[in-house]
Design an enzyme around this catalytic site. Sequence first.
Site, short mmCIF file in Angstrom:
data_model
loop_
_atom_site.label_atom_id
_atom_site.label_comp_id
_atom_site.label_asym_id
_atom_site.label_seq_id
_atom_site.Cartn_x
_atom_site.Cartn_y
_atom_site.Cartn_z
N ALA A 152 -12.37 3.84 -1.39
CA ALA A 152 -12.20 4.26 -2.78
C ALA A 152 -10.85 3.81 -3.33
O ALA A 152 -10.77 3.23 -4.43
CB ALA A 152 -12.34 5.78 -2.89
N TYR A 153 -9.79 4.05 -2.58
CA TYR A 153 -8.46 3.69 -3.05
C TYR A 153 -8.30 2.17 -3.16
O TYR A 153 -7.81 1.66 -4.18
CB TYR A 153 -7.41 4.26 -2.09
CG TYR A 153 -5.99 3.98 -2.50
CD1 TYR A 153 -5.46 4.49 -3.69
CD2 TYR A 153 -5.16 3.19 -1.71
CE1 TYR A 153 -4.15 4.23 -4.07
CE2 TYR A 153 -3.85 2.92 -2.08
CZ TYR A 153 -3.36 3.44 -3.26
OH TYR A 153 -2.07 3.18 -3.63
#
Length: 244
Positions: A152-153
């Site tokens: 996600a990051y």
Amino acid sequence: MSVSTRVALVTGASGGIGRAVAQRLAADGMSVGVHYVTNKSEAEGVVAGIEESGGRAIAVAGDVADEVAMAGAFDALEKAFGGVDVVAHIAGVGMHGPLAELDLNAFDELQRTNVRGTFVVSQLGATRLRAGGAIVNLSTTLTKLAPAGNAAYAASKGAVEAMTLILARELKGRDVTVNAVAPGPTATPAFLAGKPQPVLDHLAGQAPLERLGTPEDIAEAVAFLAGPGRWVNGQVVFANGGMV
């Protein structure tokens, strides 16, 4: 335009890398907008420190994903110092965990801050920076290392890199550079929190220089791109001690 007349907005400047960037740009002679979202007292402390060292700074607030709030931050800098020349967009949030287990609401909030926030700040910078200006966004070495637990990051920062490179081309003729700095593991309070020493030692050992980065290391790279590095444009600079 001399360095002493340049004005910089540093987002996320109340702590960590953002604080170091604000202090470094101020030491280089720039007037600085120390941006914060909630940590007003910390931002005011950064301002006080800059002023005590002979620099000029003001604290400005705003949700980076809110175009009205961030336009207000630009307005405040223009009113105080006459214009804006540099945007160092450091503000962002992290998220870690296996992709299959991540909460989608938390994922949406991450994307709002990291992707929409970068878009909003870049859009304002593109329209309001003076000639000779610079936009410096913050990415991450994780976009290249791609370790498990960081989908996600890293995805949000991949979007930051794409916007950075495309905006550099779209600003042809404006005399404004657009680059990103991609740190490796950096010893900020947020990064160090909750990590046992063996984990930190392992991460430090990944770089040939055998240490974690410091916020000041990253500020050096940002300051170069914000100042003398005028022939560097449309690039992602990996400030990670040689990890990749």
